[in-house]
Scaffold this active site. Structure first.
Site, PDB file in Angstrom:
ATOM      1  N   HIS A 162      -6.880  -2.016 -33.904  1.00  0.00           N
ATOM      2  CA  HIS A 162      -5.913  -1.465 -32.943  1.00  0.00           C
ATOM      3  C   HIS A 162      -4.991  -0.563 -33.752  1.00  0.00           C
ATOM      4  O   HIS A 162      -4.159  -1.061 -34.511  1.00  0.00           O
ATOM      5  CB  HIS A 162      -5.091  -2.587 -32.292  1.00  0.00           C
ATOM      6  CG  HIS A 162      -5.924  -3.539 -31.491  1.00  0.00           C
ATOM      7  ND1 HIS A 162      -6.520  -3.189 -30.305  1.00  0.00           N
ATOM      8  CD2 HIS A 162      -6.254  -4.837 -31.707  1.00  0.00           C
ATOM      9  CE1 HIS A 162      -7.176  -4.228 -29.813  1.00  0.00           C
ATOM     10  NE2 HIS A 162      -7.033  -5.241 -30.647  1.00  0.00           N
ATOM     11  N   GLU A 221     -12.350  -4.204 -31.884  1.00  0.00           N
ATOM     12  CA  GLU A 221     -11.368  -3.974 -30.808  1.00  0.00           C
ATOM     13  C   GLU A 221     -10.688  -2.620 -30.949  1.00  0.00           C
ATOM     14  O   GLU A 221      -9.491  -2.471 -30.661  1.00  0.00           O
ATOM     15  CB  GLU A 221     -10.306  -5.086 -30.807  1.00  0.00           C
ATOM     16  CG  GLU A 221     -10.888  -6.492 -30.718  1.00  0.00           C
ATOM     17  CD  GLU A 221      -9.849  -7.604 -30.581  1.00  0.00           C
ATOM     18  OE1 GLU A 221      -8.652  -7.290 -30.387  1.00  0.00           O
ATOM     19  OE2 GLU A 221     -10.243  -8.776 -30.661  1.00  0.00           O
ATOM     20  N   ASP A 264      -8.898   0.691 -30.587  1.00  0.00           N
ATOM     21  CA  ASP A 264      -8.252   1.629 -29.679  1.00  0.00           C
ATOM     22  C   ASP A 264      -7.261   2.435 -30.492  1.00  0.00           C
ATOM     23  O   ASP A 264      -6.837   2.013 -31.566  1.00  0.00           O
ATOM     24  CB  ASP A 264      -7.620   0.973 -28.428  1.00  0.00           C
ATOM     25  CG  ASP A 264      -6.810  -0.271 -28.696  1.00  0.00           C
ATOM     26  OD1 ASP A 264      -6.238  -0.407 -29.807  1.00  0.00           O
ATOM     27  OD2 ASP A 264      -6.711  -1.127 -27.784  1.00  0.00           O
ATOM     28  N   GLU A 307      -7.556 -14.419 -35.498  1.00  0.00           N
ATOM     29  CA  GLU A 307      -6.178 -14.203 -35.946  1.00  0.00           C
ATOM     30  C   GLU A 307      -5.521 -15.450 -36.552  1.00  0.00           C
ATOM     31  O   GLU A 307      -4.429 -15.829 -36.158  1.00  0.00           O
ATOM     32  CB  GLU A 307      -5.321 -13.697 -34.775  1.00  0.00           C
ATOM     33  CG  GLU A 307      -5.873 -12.428 -34.151  1.00  0.00           C
ATOM     34  CD  GLU A 307      -5.025 -11.889 -32.991  1.00  0.00           C
ATOM     35  OE1 GLU A 307      -4.130 -12.603 -32.520  1.00  0.00           O
ATOM     36  OE2 GLU A 307      -5.278 -10.750 -32.575  1.00  0.00           O
ATOM     37  N   ASN A 357     -12.319 -13.088 -36.925  1.00  0.00           N
ATOM     38  CA  ASN A 357     -11.825 -11.814 -36.373  1.00  0.00           C
ATOM     39  C   ASN A 357     -10.315 -11.709 -36.580  1.00  0.00           C
ATOM     40  O   ASN A 357      -9.580 -12.667 -36.344  1.00  0.00           O
ATOM     41  CB  ASN A 357     -12.139 -11.818 -34.867  1.00  0.00           C
ATOM     42  CG  ASN A 357     -11.915 -10.480 -34.188  1.00  0.00           C
ATOM     43  OD1 ASN A 357     -12.453  -9.460 -34.621  1.00  0.00           O
ATOM     44  ND2 ASN A 357     -11.132 -10.478 -33.116  1.00  0.00           N
TER      45      ASN A 357
HETATM   46  C1  XIL Z   1      -5.674  -9.104 -25.124  1.00  0.00           C
HETATM   47  C2  XIL Z   1      -6.231  -8.587 -23.808  1.00  0.00           C
HETATM   48  O1  XIL Z   1      -6.593  -7.251 -23.973  1.00  0.00           O
HETATM   49  C3  XIL Z   1      -5.215  -8.721 -22.736  1.00  0.00           C
HETATM   50  O2  XIL Z   1      -5.783  -8.380 -21.463  1.00  0.00           O
HETATM   51  C4  XIL Z   1      -4.690 -10.144 -22.679  1.00  0.00           C
HETATM   52  O3  XIL Z   1      -3.656 -10.222 -21.768  1.00  0.00           O
HETATM   53  C5  XIL Z   1      -4.210 -10.590 -24.037  1.00  0.00           C
HETATM   54  O4  XIL Z   1      -5.210 -10.422 -24.985  1.00  0.00           O
HETATM   55  N1  XIL Z   1      -6.361  -9.149 -30.200  1.00  0.00           N
HETATM   56  C6  XIL Z   1      -7.346  -9.892 -29.610  1.00  0.00           C
HETATM   57  C7  XIL Z   1      -7.583  -9.769 -28.160  1.00  0.00           C
HETATM   58  O5  XIL Z   1      -8.116 -10.562 -30.299  1.00  0.00           O
HETATM   59  O6  XIL Z   1      -8.079 -10.951 -27.596  1.00  0.00           O
HETATM   60  C8  XIL Z   1      -6.343  -9.332 -27.426  1.00  0.00           C
HETATM   61  O7  XIL Z   1      -6.711  -9.097 -26.068  1.00  0.00           O
HETATM   62  C9  XIL Z   1      -5.770  -8.090 -28.057  1.00  0.00           C
HETATM   63  C10 XIL Z   1      -5.395  -8.342 -29.486  1.00  0.00           C
END
Ligand code: XIL
Length: 604
Positions: free
Chosen positions: A249, A279, A281, A160, A213
């Site tokens: 996400h 990631e 969801d 990020e 990422n």
């Molecule tokens: C999130 C985790 O899911 C949480 O448990 C934690 O508190 C914060 O981080 N993008 C990412 C992940 O790259 O590392 C993040 O994960 C969610 C968003």
């Protein structure tokens, strides 16, 4: 054939023959024949919480449904490096051990992020010089990547780094403010800190795949452009980056569009990069009990199916991962109040409609075929195909899970291996081996005289699109002894022993070597496709010449290799006198077309 392939095949056969239960296929088993890693983020006992891996349903679901896991938090800075001189590898080691025990790969996450940094680090950044920050980052990457060397196959090196208000340039203010970039930064400009992080990670584990990422890059737009331009810039400077992680996400429906995602994957793939969905969801509105409506769960299932299908349609997309797997443990309710139920399994570890939808995508998306992925089996070079040429098709994307090598029956190679078939025109080609994403075939001799030929691939009843390849009278290449396409050739000395540095051929003008290749084109007597070459000589119809160490060498035979598959080319070459000892470049030319550079014969 590696022993574990044999074992797996035997176990799988025993399982397949056993009684049929009403159990759904596991996601990982449906993904294996697609050469796709099916992943889930997972936690162990971070921050002193009860170890989820000790929860039977958690462990059983993770260990049977997935072929890859990624620590959701265990390898982040705040977890793994809680004090300046303290590393805590405990939770990460638990996850790695679990993965190893269940035949899963581990994706590491992450080495550089603006967020989730320990207090000591953010405090330090307020007073440290860039040189000190660089040292801290180098030590961290070196220590963490070094600790997991050979155990983590891919790392999110940088997470990020692009700003949400990026304009698309991928530099300047498109880069998000952070302690590593400009507050105070590590003493670099532009994306230099990112390049440096990749270089340190590569030095610590040269075999790990290294990823950038990010989120909101799953469809074309300013943020995608920024990431695209940045990784292109990194590549132009030789930065060791292998891929981009698309987080994914996303909300319930419609986003991202399939075409938009396909374009994004295509563009990263065209840079030579892999894409991992890292990631995913799909968040839904939930009631106070965390329950979503049945209708929304169906829509969610369609979204999972749609995104996975796009991934399967492009061979650059090599892993598909969700951010967790059970609604019992998901970051969504905490970060998006009123939303949840975002993952494929419910809070009781029961499969939601999304699981069946993902299985549908895995089982029913047609395989792909790709002109650039069809190469000479000896040189791995693409281009025109010649009659009888042994070719390898990479990127077919669907095939037997385990490597399956053809056994000739009554002197004939099969045209179907475990359901995999390759067609030239309408003729099924003889096959040599097949494995999830790769199949090796022999171009039928009947393509001789054609300008071009259409090729398609079939796995069970699913058929790829058709591609068109140019046909040439010859496309010669020499096999390498180690099958890498270059280096020591697959060459026998006069006494039929393998030529090698330890077993060189004398350069006295008296010795003949046997060189094996393919792409020699037509033979005096056209063999039947897939047959073992008859005893006796069967010359190529085109002239063959050879050079060793740049000197002309007399060719004493050029044609079929008796007893071996038709399409294999044997060239016997007299080694000229007066060559310097050591590896000497060997080139054969068939009908005026030379074999690839980089093949050598060992000379005494
Ligand atoms: C999130 C985790 O899911 C949480 O448990 C934690 O508190 C914060 O981080 N993008 C990412 C992940 O790259 O590392 C993040 O994960 C969610 C968003």
């Amino acid at each position: 054939m590696k022993p574990h392939f044999v074992l797996f095949a035997a176990l799988y056969a025993a399982f397949a023959a056993g009684p049929v239960f009403a159990q759904q296929t596991a996601l990982r088993d449906a993904a294996a024949p697609r050469a796709l890693l099916m992943g889930a983020a997972a936690d162990s006992n971070e921050f002193g919480e009860p170890d989820r891996l000790q929860e039977p349903d958690y462990a059983a679901t993770l260990g049977t449904q997935y072929s890859m896991l990624e620590p959701e938090n265990a390898m982040k800075w705040a977890t793994i490096h809680p004090e300046q001189n303290t590393y805590d590898f405990g939770p990460g080691d638990n996850l790695v051990a679990f993965a190893q025990a269940h035949g899963m790969k581990v994706r590491g996450h992450n080495l550089l992020w603006y967020s989730f940094n320990p207090a000591w680090l953010t405090t330090l950044a307020q007073t440290a010089t860039p040189a000190q920050m660089a040292q801290v980052l180098e030590d961290h990457i070196n220590t963490v990547v070094g600790h997991y060397k050979g155990k983590v196959f891919a790392w999110d090196v940088v997470n990020e780094a692009i700003s949400d208000s990026a304009t698309g340039t991928g530099t300047g203010s498109d880069i998000r403010d952070s302690i590593w970039y400009n507050q105070p930064g590590i003493g670099t400009t532009g994306d230099g800190f990112i390049e440096q992080a990749f270089r340190w990670a590569h030095a610590a584990d040269p075999n790990a795949l290294l990823f950038y990422n990010d989120y909101n890059i799953e469809q074309p737009g300013a943020k995608f452009n920024a990431v695209y331009n940045m990784v292109k810039d990194l590549l132009s400077r030789g930065t060791p980056i292998n891929g981009v992680g698309i987080q994914m996400h996303i909300p319930m429906s419609g986003y991202p569009s399939s075409d938009g995602l396909a374009q994004v994957i295509q563009q990263f793939g065209a840079l030579g990069l892999q894409v991992h969905i890292t990631e995913m969801d799909v968040r839904l509105a939930v009631d106070s009990n965390g329950q979503a409506s049945a209708a929304d769960l169906q829509t969610q299932a369609q979204t999972y199916q749609r995104i996975l299908t796009v991934c399967l349609q492009n061979p650059a997309c090599t892993a598909f991962q969700t951010w967790g797997f059970t609604d019992k443990y998901s970051w969504i309710p905490g970060s998006y109040p009123g939303q949840g139920a975002a993952l494929p399994f419910d809070a009781n570890y029961q499969p939601k409609p999304a699981v069946a939808a993902m299985l549908d995508a895995l089982e029913n998306t047609p395989p792909s075929i790709n002109t650039a992925g069809i190469v000479n089996a000896a040189s791995y070079k693409g281009g025109a195909v010649s009659p009888g040429e042994i070719v390898t098709l990479f990127q077919v994307n669907y095939g037997p899970s385990a490597l399956t090598v053809a056994q000739p029956q009554n002197g004939q190679f099969p045209d179907n291996i475990g359901g995999a078939q390759v067609f030239f025109g309408s003729t099924p080609a003889p096959l040599i081996y097949a494995e999830a994403g790769v199949v090796s075939a022999v171009a039928p001799f009947e393509i001789a005289g054609s300008q071009q030929v259409s090729v398609y691939y079939k796995y069970n009843s699913l058929q790829s699109a058709t591609v068109t390849l140019p046909v040439a009278p010859s496309a010669p290449a020499i096999f390498a002894a180690n099958s890498t396409g270059s280096g020591a050739g697959a060459i026998l000395n006069q006494d039929n022993s393998l030529n090698s540095a330890d077993n060189p051929v004398p350069a006295d003008g008296q010795h003949v070597i046997q060189v094996f290749g393919t792409g020699g084109g037509m033979l005096a007597t056209t063999p039947s496709d897939g047959s073992l070459a008859a005893p006796g000589l069967n010359d190529t119809t085109q002239d063959v010449t050879a050079t060793i160490g740049g000197k002309d060498a007399t060719v004493t035979y050029h044609g079929a290799a008796p007893g071996l598959i038709s399409g294999l080319l044997q060239v016997n070459v007299q080694v000229p006198a007066g060559l310097a000892p050591g590896p000497q470049p060997l080139v054969i030319t068939v009908g005026g077309v030379p074999s690839q550079d980089g093949i050598t014969v060992a000379v005494e």
